[in-house]
Scaffold this motif. Structure first.
Motif, PDB file in Angstrom:
ATOM      1  N   MET C 122       0.841  -1.205   0.000  1.00  0.00           N
ATOM      2  CA  MET C 122       0.000   0.000   0.000  1.00  0.00           C
ATOM      3  C   MET C 122       0.869   1.246   0.000  1.00  0.00           C
ATOM      4  O   MET C 122       0.540   2.251  -0.609  1.00  0.00           O
ATOM      5  CB  MET C 122      -0.921   0.011   1.221  1.00  0.00           C
ATOM      6  CG  MET C 122      -2.078  -0.941   1.108  1.00  0.00           C
ATOM      7  SD  MET C 122      -3.166  -0.833   2.535  1.00  0.00           S
ATOM      8  CE  MET C 122      -4.238   0.508   2.037  1.00  0.00           C
ATOM      9  N   LYS C 123       2.011   1.134   0.693  1.00  0.00           N
ATOM     10  CA  LYS C 123       2.917   2.277   0.710  1.00  0.00           C
ATOM     11  C   LYS C 123       3.581   2.424  -0.658  1.00  0.00           C
ATOM     12  O   LYS C 123       3.669   3.517  -1.204  1.00  0.00           O
ATOM     13  CB  LYS C 123       3.973   2.072   1.799  1.00  0.00           C
ATOM     14  CG  LYS C 123       4.820   3.294   2.043  1.00  0.00           C
ATOM     15  CD  LYS C 123       5.839   3.038   3.134  1.00  0.00           C
ATOM     16  CE  LYS C 123       6.682   4.269   3.359  1.00  0.00           C
ATOM     17  NZ  LYS C 123       7.822   3.986   4.234  1.00  0.00           N
ATOM     18  N   PHE C 221       4.912  -0.453   7.496  1.00  0.00           N
ATOM     19  CA  PHE C 221       4.778   1.009   7.415  1.00  0.00           C
ATOM     20  C   PHE C 221       6.127   1.665   7.198  1.00  0.00           C
ATOM     21  O   PHE C 221       6.234   2.717   6.581  1.00  0.00           O
ATOM     22  CB  PHE C 221       4.149   1.514   8.715  1.00  0.00           C
ATOM     23  CG  PHE C 221       3.572   2.893   8.603  1.00  0.00           C
ATOM     24  CD1 PHE C 221       2.419   3.110   7.865  1.00  0.00           C
ATOM     25  CD2 PHE C 221       4.162   3.961   9.233  1.00  0.00           C
ATOM     26  CE1 PHE C 221       1.882   4.365   7.759  1.00  0.00           C
ATOM     27  CE2 PHE C 221       3.622   5.228   9.132  1.00  0.00           C
ATOM     28  CZ  PHE C 221       2.482   5.421   8.391  1.00  0.00           C
ATOM     29  N   ASP C 222       7.177   1.036   7.706  1.00  0.00           N
ATOM     30  CA  ASP C 222       8.513   1.618   7.650  1.00  0.00           C
ATOM     31  C   ASP C 222       9.310   1.058   6.468  1.00  0.00           C
ATOM     32  O   ASP C 222      10.473   1.389   6.308  1.00  0.00           O
ATOM     33  CB  ASP C 222       9.245   1.309   8.969  1.00  0.00           C
ATOM     34  CG  ASP C 222      10.295   2.357   9.290  1.00  0.00           C
ATOM     35  OD1 ASP C 222       9.949   3.543   9.216  1.00  0.00           O
ATOM     36  OD2 ASP C 222      11.434   1.993   9.589  1.00  0.00           O
ATOM     37  N   ALA C 223       8.679   0.188   5.663  1.00  0.00           N
ATOM     38  CA  ALA C 223       9.415  -0.467   4.583  1.00  0.00           C
ATOM     39  C   ALA C 223       9.838   0.551   3.534  1.00  0.00           C
ATOM     40  O   ALA C 223       9.191   1.581   3.345  1.00  0.00           O
ATOM     41  CB  ALA C 223       8.541  -1.535   3.941  1.00  0.00           C
ATOM     42  N   ILE C 224      10.948   0.249   2.880  1.00  0.00           N
ATOM     43  CA  ILE C 224      11.336   1.047   1.714  1.00  0.00           C
ATOM     44  C   ILE C 224      10.347   0.699   0.607  1.00  0.00           C
ATOM     45  O   ILE C 224      10.143  -0.476   0.311  1.00  0.00           O
ATOM     46  CB  ILE C 224      12.769   0.702   1.295  1.00  0.00           C
ATOM     47  CG1 ILE C 224      13.718   1.003   2.443  1.00  0.00           C
ATOM     48  CG2 ILE C 224      13.162   1.469   0.049  1.00  0.00           C
ATOM     49  CD1 ILE C 224      15.053   0.314   2.332  1.00  0.00           C
ATOM     50  N   GLY C 229      12.324  -3.717  -1.053  1.00  0.00           N
ATOM     51  CA  GLY C 229      12.150  -3.244   0.321  1.00  0.00           C
ATOM     52  C   GLY C 229      11.033  -3.983   1.025  1.00  0.00           C
ATOM     53  O   GLY C 229      11.166  -4.381   2.184  1.00  0.00           O
ATOM     54  N   VAL C 230       9.921  -4.206   0.313  1.00  0.00           N
ATOM     55  CA  VAL C 230       8.785  -4.890   0.933  1.00  0.00           C
ATOM     56  C   VAL C 230       9.146  -6.337   1.248  1.00  0.00           C
ATOM     57  O   VAL C 230       8.818  -6.857   2.308  1.00  0.00           O
ATOM     58  CB  VAL C 230       7.545  -4.812   0.021  1.00  0.00           C
ATOM     59  CG1 VAL C 230       6.420  -5.651   0.576  1.00  0.00           C
ATOM     60  CG2 VAL C 230       7.103  -3.378  -0.128  1.00  0.00           C
TER      61      VAL C 230
END
Lengths: 273, 158, 259
Positions: C122-123, C221-224, C229-230
């Motif tokens: 989602m990010k 939430f803090d993932a690149i 990154g995920v």
């Protein structure tokens, strides 16, 4: 700095904006005025932080120096509640569309209404269908976002961005990766929406032709500074070499074709060891 | 996408199943009915030796568990162990002259306190003391006594 | 020398920063709780994806762990002629330790990794930014319901695991190996204490549920926001949650049963 035609205060006023990510300076003293009711384009090569600029205007990032006033309010001095209230009047169209993938097209467009208003279900339905009609996707309301093409996803996102009737919409690279037809559709839509509802539009893009076709005012930024600003025609025939190279898409100019390297001959000869 | 109603039903079933599991653990596995805590009254008993009796060891009468050991302390003047027994409140008619013994469940089992009822008309109540007690049988002592008596018998024969 | 010292310092500061961000996130998540009451639907949906979808793996594993405990326990206990206490052994190990711990490890692998991947994607696809620009707080709307769904689901899943494990042990012990039915349950009921064993086990599972969900949400939430990154964040979720569960289990056990 170009004076906006009417004397009223600009919708967005950026003064002395500085922003850096790590040790990389992205903006170094940028001043931009975005007039009301116009289509303003912010252009520049990839990697100049155009998307970052939109996020700064939307209050998602904090500048290291400088101010951004949106509709007269300093966006980085607002309390969280006021910032959210202001954001309800700002729409943003993300590059990917940023639709919520677990709900249908209809629900995506209805989402801001459900969050922020107490409309009756029938009112809500009418409003959503009207907005979907405006982007030509009323028939696609029951599809899931994964079933949409890139251009359709962007149009749904556009319907969602304007469902709360905002005062401005920010478009992040609306034309990238679109086929000519959906590109044409988007160009039409953006202009039509801007004129029909007096929404102010900010377009961030590096697609010169399409952007120049609909923009009233263009800012060109590079290396953290505003290089030049003006109406599209004036920019095309700018006196600045750099601007001309960018606007006309010339391969070589002040921005060299070659990545900095030593002389080719020396490089070839030197590698024979 | 699954319909909302289905999700609600499934979530309801999940929560019901979880609660049933808790109920199962509480009733069937740990026997909720016999592990009341807090209510009841405390009496004390003094022993010369409590063996390996521990806090929470059972207190029984006629083999039925009527309470637990709630505290064990040491009396520095009399060199006795002071054991506090918490007896459940429904067993409030135990004669005052009941006899407290420390037993061992099986050869290697845990130790517990068994109460033998006396004949008094007065009943034990909060804070009263059981004066008739018998200490734990310590295995080593019994074996020692047994060997000692055997040795004596042997001496007599010769 | 100074360089390596500086690098060590960087690592330490990085860890502290992450910890700080994690706690701020937790605070934000908890502040969103009042928003949850008017919309129980959000919570239901998340309990479905966090809890209901984990039922299968939890119950099957619980059943098999219980059966193995029954088998192994029987062979060891029968050497001392103490197979009557099989029920105690199975129930005590499940209710006190294996239920909460193994259920939490499975939960981290099944639900935690899914949460991280979902939030991370989602990010990466700007959905969280999009929500923010729609004047919707993504922490309150996206993370809070997921957190409380984990908080509610974990103890229920652990209870299911323990209960099914005991039933599995019962099948093997009583059904296959011929331990006396009455002795199995009676010994268990005599030795397992509601407060000491069952409630403490439940407290453990609540703690594990909070920690696993928190780690999963924070990592997402803090993932690149790239695919790499995920994927790394997902791996970190499973590793960190497992370590946290096992470490916390030791601490909690020492506090609860250590006298």
């Amino acid at each position: 700095m170009v004076e906006s035609a009417d004397k009223q205060e600009p919708l967005v006023r950026i003064r002395g904006l500085r922003f850096s990510r790590g040790s990389r300076v992205i903006f170094d003293g940028v001043d931009i005025d975005i007039p009301r009711g116009k289509v303003t384009a912010i252009m520049g090569p990839s990697g100049t932080g155009k998307t970052t600029l939109l996020k700064l205007i939307g209050g998602q990032l904090r500048p290291s120096a400088g101010t951004i006033h949106v509709d007269g309010q300093d966006i980085h001095r607002l309390s969280n509640r006021d910032l959210y209230r202001l954001r309800m009047r700002m729409g943003m169209l993300f590059q990917s569309g940023a639709l919520l993938t677990d709900i249908s097209v209809f629900e995506n467009v209805a989402y801001p209404l459900r969050e922020h208003t107490d409309l009756t279900p029938s009112m809500l339905r009418k409003l959503v269908l009207l907005k979907l009609e405006a982007v030509g996707l009323r028939g696609a309301r029951d599809l899931m976002p994964s079933e949409l093409s890139g251009g359709m996803a962007r149009r749904v996102a556009l319907a969602r961005a304007m469902v709360l009737d905002p005062m401005m919409i920010m478009y992040d690279e609306p034309f990238t990766g679109q086929d000519p037809i959906s590109m044409g559709v988007l160009v039409e839509l953006i202009r039509a929406l801007n004129d029909a509802s007096r929404i102010s539009s900010i377009i961030v893009s590096h697609d010169v032709q399409e952007t120049a076709a609909i923009a009233d005012l263009i800012y060109v930024i590079s290396n953290g500074k505003v290089i030049e600003s003006g109406a599209p025609d004036a920019m095309m025939n700018s006196s600045s070499d750099w601007t001309r190279q960018f606007m006309q898409g010339l391969a070589d100019g002040p921005v060299p074709f070659h990545y900095p390297a030593e002389e080719l001959a020396a490089d070839l000869l030197g590698s024979s060891c | 996408m699954i319909h909302n109603r289905t999700i609600e039903i499934l979530v309801g079933a999940f929560m019901a199943a979880g609660l049933v599991a808790f109920f199962f653990l509480a009733m069937q596995v740990s026997n909720l009915s016999s592990s009341s805590n807090g209510d009841g009254y405390e009496v004390i008993a003094r022993f010369d030796n409590i063996g390996s009796l521990k806090v929470r060891s059972p207190v029984t009468m006629a083999g039925v568990r009527i309470g637990r050991v709630s505290n064990i302390s040491f009396d520095r003047k009399t060199y006795e162990a002071v054991v506090t027994l918490r007896v459940e409140s429904q067993y409030n008619v135990l004669p005052e002259d009941s006899f407290a013994k420390i037993f061992t469940a099986g050869l290697l089992g845990e130790q517990y306190i068994g109460l033998d009822p006396g004949g008094s008309e007065k009943y034990l109540h909060e804070g009263s003391e059981i004066s008739l007690t018998q200490s734990a049988l310590v295995l080593e002592e019994i074996i020692g006594q047994f060997l000692f008596s055997k040795a004596e018998e042997g001496n007599k024969v010769e | 020398m100074l360089n390596s010292l500086a690098r060590l310092g960087q690592v330490g500061i990085g860890i502290l920063e992450r910890l700080g961000r994690g706690h701020l996130l937790l605070l934000g998540i908890c502040r969103g709780l009042p928003d949850l009451f008017p919309r129980p639907g959000l919570l239901t949906k998340q309990i479905y994806s966090v809890g209901v979808l984990s039922i299968l793996i939890i119950s099957v594993s619980g059943l098999f762990v219980g059966m193995v405990l029954g088998l192994q326990g029987y062979y060891i206990l029968s050497q001392f002629g103490a197979e009557q206490t099989l029920g105690v052994m199975v129930a005590a190990s499940l209710v006190r330790e294996l239920g909460p711990v193994v259920a939490a490890l499975l939960f981290a692998g099944r639900a935690g990794s899914a949460l991280t991947a979902e939030i991370g994607l989602m990010k990466a696809t700007e959905q969280l930014s999009g929500l923010e620009m729609m004047a919707v707080d993504p922490i309150r709307r996206v993370l809070t319901p997921r957190f409380f769904a984990g908080f509610i689901s974990m103890p229920l899943l652990a209870a299911l695991f323990s209960a099914l494990g005991i039933i599995g042990g019962y099948f093997v012990g009583v059904g296959l190996l011929g331990v006396d039915d009455g002795a199995f349950w009676a010994q268990m009921q005599a030795k397992i204490d509601l407060h000491e064993d069952v409630f403490n086990g439940a407290i453990k599972s609540v703690v594990f549920g909070i920690v696993c969900t928190w780690i999963a949400l924070f990592q997402g939430f803090d993932a690149i926001p790239t695919s790499e990154g995920v994927s790394r964040a997902t791996t970190r979720t499973v590793v960190h949650s497992s370590l946290a569960v096992l470490g916390l289990d030791f601490i909690l056990t020492a506090l609860m049963f250590g006298d």
